[in-house]
Scaffold this motif. Structure first.
Motif, PDB file in Angstrom:
ATOM      1  N   ILE A 713      -1.195 -18.044  -4.169  1.00  0.00           N
ATOM      2  CA  ILE A 713      -2.223 -17.204  -4.803  1.00  0.00           C
ATOM      3  C   ILE A 713      -3.222 -16.710  -3.770  1.00  0.00           C
ATOM      4  N   ASP A 714      -3.649 -17.590  -2.876  1.00  0.00           N
ATOM      5  CA  ASP A 714      -4.636 -17.188  -1.874  1.00  0.00           C
ATOM      6  C   ASP A 714      -4.086 -16.103  -0.960  1.00  0.00           C
ATOM      7  N   ARG A 715      -2.835 -16.224  -0.582  1.00  0.00           N
ATOM      8  CA  ARG A 715      -2.224 -15.191   0.261  1.00  0.00           C
ATOM      9  C   ARG A 715      -2.138 -13.852  -0.478  1.00  0.00           C
ATOM     10  N   ALA A 716      -1.808 -13.915  -1.758  1.00  0.00           N
ATOM     11  CA  ALA A 716      -1.737 -12.691  -2.553  1.00  0.00           C
ATOM     12  C   ALA A 716      -3.112 -12.035  -2.659  1.00  0.00           C
ATOM     13  N   ARG A 717      -4.169 -12.893  -2.852  1.00  0.00           N
ATOM     14  CA  ARG A 717      -5.521 -12.338  -2.975  1.00  0.00           C
ATOM     15  C   ARG A 717      -5.950 -11.686  -1.658  1.00  0.00           C
ATOM     16  N   ALA A 718      -5.594 -12.304  -0.545  1.00  0.00           N
ATOM     17  CA  ALA A 718      -5.944 -11.706   0.754  1.00  0.00           C
ATOM     18  C   ALA A 718      -5.268 -10.351   0.940  1.00  0.00           C
ATOM     19  N   LEU A 719      -4.054 -10.222   0.425  1.00  0.00           N
ATOM     20  CA  LEU A 719      -3.368  -8.932   0.512  1.00  0.00           C
ATOM     21  C   LEU A 719      -4.058  -7.884  -0.340  1.00  0.00           C
ATOM     22  N   TYR A 720      -4.500  -8.273  -1.529  1.00  0.00           N
ATOM     23  CA  TYR A 720      -5.233  -7.322  -2.376  1.00  0.00           C
ATOM     24  C   TYR A 720      -6.523  -6.880  -1.685  1.00  0.00           C
ATOM     25  N   LYS A 721      -7.195  -7.807  -1.040  1.00  0.00           N
ATOM     26  CA  LYS A 721      -8.422  -7.446  -0.330  1.00  0.00           C
ATOM     27  C   LYS A 721      -8.141  -6.455   0.796  1.00  0.00           C
ATOM     28  N   TYR A 722      -7.063  -6.687   1.507  1.00  0.00           N
ATOM     29  CA  TYR A 722      -6.737  -5.781   2.615  1.00  0.00           C
ATOM     30  C   TYR A 722      -6.363  -4.385   2.099  1.00  0.00           C
ATOM     31  N   ALA A 723      -5.610  -4.344   1.005  1.00  0.00           N
ATOM     32  CA  ALA A 723      -5.172  -3.055   0.468  1.00  0.00           C
ATOM     33  C   ALA A 723      -6.290  -2.298  -0.215  1.00  0.00           C
ATOM     34  N   SER A 724      -7.378  -3.004  -0.574  1.00  0.00           N
ATOM     35  CA  SER A 724      -8.454  -2.346  -1.322  1.00  0.00           C
ATOM     36  C   SER A 724      -9.115  -1.238  -0.514  1.00  0.00           C
ATOM     37  N   GLN A 725      -9.089  -1.306   0.802  1.00  0.00           N
ATOM     38  CA  GLN A 725      -9.741  -0.280   1.612  1.00  0.00           C
ATOM     39  C   GLN A 725      -9.008   1.053   1.552  1.00  0.00           C
TER      40      GLN A 725
END
Length: 920
Positions: A713-725
């Motif tokens: 889950i944490d890895r998935a959340r980090a990916l969402y954060k990166y893609a948000s830009q």
């Protein structure tokens, strides 16, 4: 005679009279006296004028004033009043001394013109012209022409005056011509107009062009044909036809109309026919044809009317007294017309009943219209091939006329100037004979057609192909092959030398390089010849270097059908050496497909060399298909690792628009072969490879879904954060909805608040209106809290963001400046594994996503078995993690490892190594 006392000088006049007595020759004194007596009756002023003129007979001023006053007196009187005679006598007395004054003459002549005194006026005009110098004649001629143009003036007098005027000023000939037309002097008007047109130096003062004068002359000659003589009307109108090409149709009809008025009907028909055969525009042809058809209709109608009237006369004669049998030649009381009717009646040459002939002539004219209209178009451009075909179609059903038309067409059309394809005339000509079962003449036509020097080689090749097809239709297969051999024969050196000496190379010298001809020839050989002869034709095509990719493919297919596989591969090799991209693409794809299908894993290294050569030669937009074939080869017969390497290389070589698709294929194949965990590296490589932002966002979402399915889950959340830009909340709500759903299912209050904060930050970065902070807040030595900046902006009048208000409500009052710095200074970047710490000691290091301390029980010795031992639940690992190779290994293990079955299977190198390790 006694003078009335009223006319004697009064007491007031004594002053003027005394001065005049002292100086009777002073014009000033007389003029002053007349001004003083301006209100006196004219009779008294008349005496003063007469006394003054007697003393000063040469004074123009006195005479002019005297004559003007006398004119005012007679203005309202009839011309028969005696005052006019007195006025005329006064003018005559004035002209004794004023004969050089044109103004006096003009007034006198205009007065005589009003009095309608023709002879006296004419003679006065002549006296004026004799008295005045020639430079003043223009002032006299103007009223003179007005006088002779009046009604009642004899025509001969007017003509003589106009002729004299033309001697003075020849440029006014147009006025004379108009006067002649108005006076119905047709002969002289036509002659004068013809002389004007023959004068190259003539310039119209009325702005008329030569064309307009020609039209006036033609109209005059035609409409007055029975009056005008002495002019060659035919030559005049034909000269206009040659000179004025925009009125050709009207001039031809005018010439025919002239002969009709002369009652020369057959000559008029000849003129109509000649006009239709010479005009070069459809408009002129339509004018002539319409007039011609109306003429024929009118003749038929007139003849029918005459026949009906003659029938009535015959009936009247039959009802009357029967004629006696005496000789009509001895009856001298008969008129010439009656004598002709009685003698010539019944003679076949004098048969007046020719209505059927006239109707047939009219019908024939209507039937000829299409052919005549086509002739006009052919006169415009005799090299128009399409119009010749239409002309032949007009004579459909009449083979003789069609043959004559084709003969004229092939003789007239110059292939170098032709509009269209001139060879089609020869082909259609030959087919005409073929349709009538005349093969001998058909071959003669084709033989002549192939000797014509066409503009393009393709035209000549088409004639040869049509000739061969004709032979095939009549089952002459050997003759068709012989024709193709003749057509494709290379000219000898002697022929080339002779042609080079002439300097004009015909298309026959280039025929042996016609691809169309060779294609037809090779088709014939495949159908009618042997394999060896067909291969010989293909080899000639390749030697002449005129082959196309389709020729290469056809040649290779022919060899494959006959089991010459290696020869077929050699043809493919020659093809890829001859052509470049994009033409060679189909050859490479077909070659590689056939090679892999033929040899499989037996010649794997050779196949790899072919693929490497193909992808090295291909441009980026054509390399995708080759890489997919290459990877499929490695998956089926080679090493899985090499297949992954091929996919990886493909992602670098394909264009930007195909990279995302290529990465998706790469990931799907890696997951299938090596398992899902292997795809993490590919995802990271794709994200960092420089894809467009929208493609990076797509890859991050798919990567996050993968991590989510694996429980990371944490890895998935980090990916969402990166893609948000890369996702603007206003234009891409779908991404934020997915992240929202993810946080609702797997997040907590802190992670959800973090998502909202990132969303506001990204929205602000994409907005056109940025936060503008005061200058004192931008200083480096001041650490301004974000909340203080927002409060300052709120005071400035900016609306408060609702999400910011919600965040302030959720924040605790004990938050320190460091915590605010952590929230405000989030480091945005891609995290390959885990979550990167934002601040503190672990900044930049990988830490766990959950910051709560987890208390684990102390280690328990293996020997001790306490009752407080905690049982940890385990979850099965998803099958996708292991990949296709592991599944194949399990299947092989369950099914047994018999030597025969194992040898029968074709496995990749990686799987064979793994199986050997398991067996050990």
């Amino acid at each position: 005679m006694a003078i009335s006392k009223d006319l004697y000088p009064s007491q007031e006049d004594l002053v003027y009279e005394e001065e005049i007595l002292r100086n009777p020759f002073s014009l000033k004194l007389w003029w002053r006296y007349l001004i003083a007596k301006a209100e006196s009756p004219f009779k008294k002023r008349f005496i003063i004028y007469e006394r003054a003129l007697k003393a000063l007979p040469g004074s123009y001023k006195l005479w002019y004033a005297y004559l003007r006053e006398r004119l005012d007196i007679v203005r309202n009187l009839p011309v028969t009043h005696p005052q006019y005679d007195s006025l005329n006598n006064t003018f005559e007395r004035a002209l004794v001394t004023m004969h050089k004054m044109p103004r006096i003459w003009v007034i006198y002549l205009q007065t005589l013109t009003i009095q309608k005194l023709v002879t006296r006026t004419r003679r006065s005009f002549d006296r004026a012209l004799c008295a005045l110098p020639v430079t003043q004649h223009e002032r006299i001629w103007e009223p003179y022409l007005v006088f002779v143009s009046q009604d009642g003036i004899p025509i001969e007098t007017s003509l003589r005056v106009y002729r004299r005027y033309l001697m003075y000023d020849p440029s006014h000939i147009e006025e004379y011509i108009e006067f002649l037309v108005k006076s119905e002097r047709w002969q002289e008007s036509a002659e004068r107009l013809a002389s004007v047109l023959n004068d190259d130096k003539f310039y119209s003062i009325k702005g008329k062009t030569k064309h307009k004068l020609w039209m006036e002359l033609c109209e005059l000659l035609v409409h007055r044909a029975n009056v005008i003589s002495g002019l060659n009307v035919d030559a005049i109108i034909r000269g206009g036809i040659r000179k004025f090409t925009d009125e050709v149709g009207m001039l031809w009809t005018s010439l025919a109309d002239y002969y009709i008025r002369k009652n020369l009907l057959e000559k008029a028909r000849d003129i109509y026919e000649e006009g239709m055969m010479k005009v070069v525009t459809v408009r002129d042809f339509s004018v002539i044809f319409d007039v011609y058809s109306r003429f024929e209709e009118s003749t038929v109608a007139k003849k029918m009317e005459m026949m009906s009237s003659s029938d009535e006369e015959d009936e009247n004669e039959e009802n009357g007294v029967e004629a006696d049998d005496e000789d009509v030649r001895l009856n001298f009381s008969l008129s010439v017309k009656e004598l002709q009717r009685k003698i010539l009646n019944g003679f076949w040459l004098n048969d007046d009943n020719d209505v059927d002939l006239r109707l047939a002539r009219l019908e024939e004219l209507m039937n000829r219209r299409p052919a005549l209209a086509n002739s006009v178009l052919l006169r415009q451009n005799p090299h128009n091939v399409e119009q010749w075909h239409r002309r032949v179609k007009i004579f459909e059903g009449n083979a003789g006329k069609q043959i004559l038309t084709y003969t004229e067409a092939v003789r007239t059309v110059d292939p170098m100037k032709a509009v269209g394809k001139p060879h089609t005339l020869w082909v259609a000509f030959a087919k005409l004979y073929e349709n009538h079962k005349d093969l001998v003449n058909t071959r003669v036509i084709f033989d002549k057609a192939v000797q014509v020097n066409y503009k393009n080689v393709d035209h000549l090749a088409s004639v040869w192909c049509e000739w061969a097809e004709m032979e095939l239709r009549h089952k002459n297969f050997k003759g068709a092959l012989e024709l193709m051999r003749r057509a494709t024969a290379v000219p000898t050196v002697e022929v080339r030398r002779r042609v080079a000496a002439d300097g004009n190379e015909p298309v026959q010298m280039k025929l042996h390089k016609s691809l169309r001809l060779w294609s037809f020839y090779v088709d014939l050989e495949e159908s009618l010849g042997t394999l060896e002869s067909t291969r010989a034709v293909y080899e000639k095509i390749l030697d002449l270097r005129i082959a196309t990719p389709q020729i290469i493919l056809n040649y290779a297919f022919l060899l494959e059908e006959n089991k010459y596989f290696e020869d077929a591969f050699k043809v493919y090799e020659r093809g890829v050496k001859i052509f470049k991209y994009p033409h060679v693409k189909d050859i490479w794809v077909t070659y590689l497909t056939k090679f892999v299908k033929r040899y499989g894993k037996t010649k794997l290294e050779r196949a790899r060399e072919l693929f490497e050569h193909a992808v090295s030669m291909a441009p980026s937009d054509a390399v995708r298909t080759l890489y997919l074939q290459y990877a499929k080869l490695e998956e089926d017969y080679g090493l899985a690792k090499r297949a992954m390497k091929v996919y990886e290389e493909a992602t670098k070589k394909v264009p930007e628009g195909q990279k995302l698709e290529m990465y998706e294929i790469y990931i799907s194949r890696a997951a299938e072969i090596f398992g899902v965990p292997r795809t993490r590296e590919i995802y990271e490589q794709a994200i960092e490879s420089g894809l467009p932002h929208k493609d990076v966002k797509i890859m991050c979402i798919k990567f996050a879904e993968l991590e989510r399915s694996l429980g990371e889950i944490d890895r998935a959340r980090a990916l969402y954060k990166y893609a948000s830009q890369f996702a603007d909340p206003r234009s891409d709500p779908e991404f934020w909805n997915k992240w929202h759903e993810f946080e609702v299912q797997h997040g907590n209050e802190d992670t959800y608040r973090e998502m909202l904060r990132i969303k506001r930050s990204v929205s602000a970065s994409y907005s056109q209106t940025h936060f503008i902070l005061p200058e004192n807040m931008m200083q480096k030595d001041k650490m301004v809290d974000v909340e203080e900046a927002k409060d300052e902006l709120k005071k400035a009048g900016l609306p408060e963001d609702e999400m910011a208000a919600l965040e302030r409500q959720l924040l605790t009052t004990t938050s320190t400046t460091t915590d605010a710095a952590k929230d405000g200074g989030r480091r945005v970047g891609f995290v390959s594994a885990g979550v990167i710490a934002q601040s503190g000691e672990n900044e930049g290091k990988v830490v766990t996503g959950n910051r709560e301390d987890i208390e684990l029980p102390d280690e328990i010795d293996d020997e001790s078995e306490g009752e407080d031992q905690v049982e940890i639940s385990q979850r099965e690992v998803p099958a996708a993690v292991f990949g296709g190779l592991a599944r194949k290994r399990d299947e092989d293990g369950e099914g047994g490892e018999s030597g025969e079955n194992g040898a029968a299977k074709q496995l990749g190198a990686l799987e064979r190594i793994k199986r050997q390790k398991l067996m050990q």
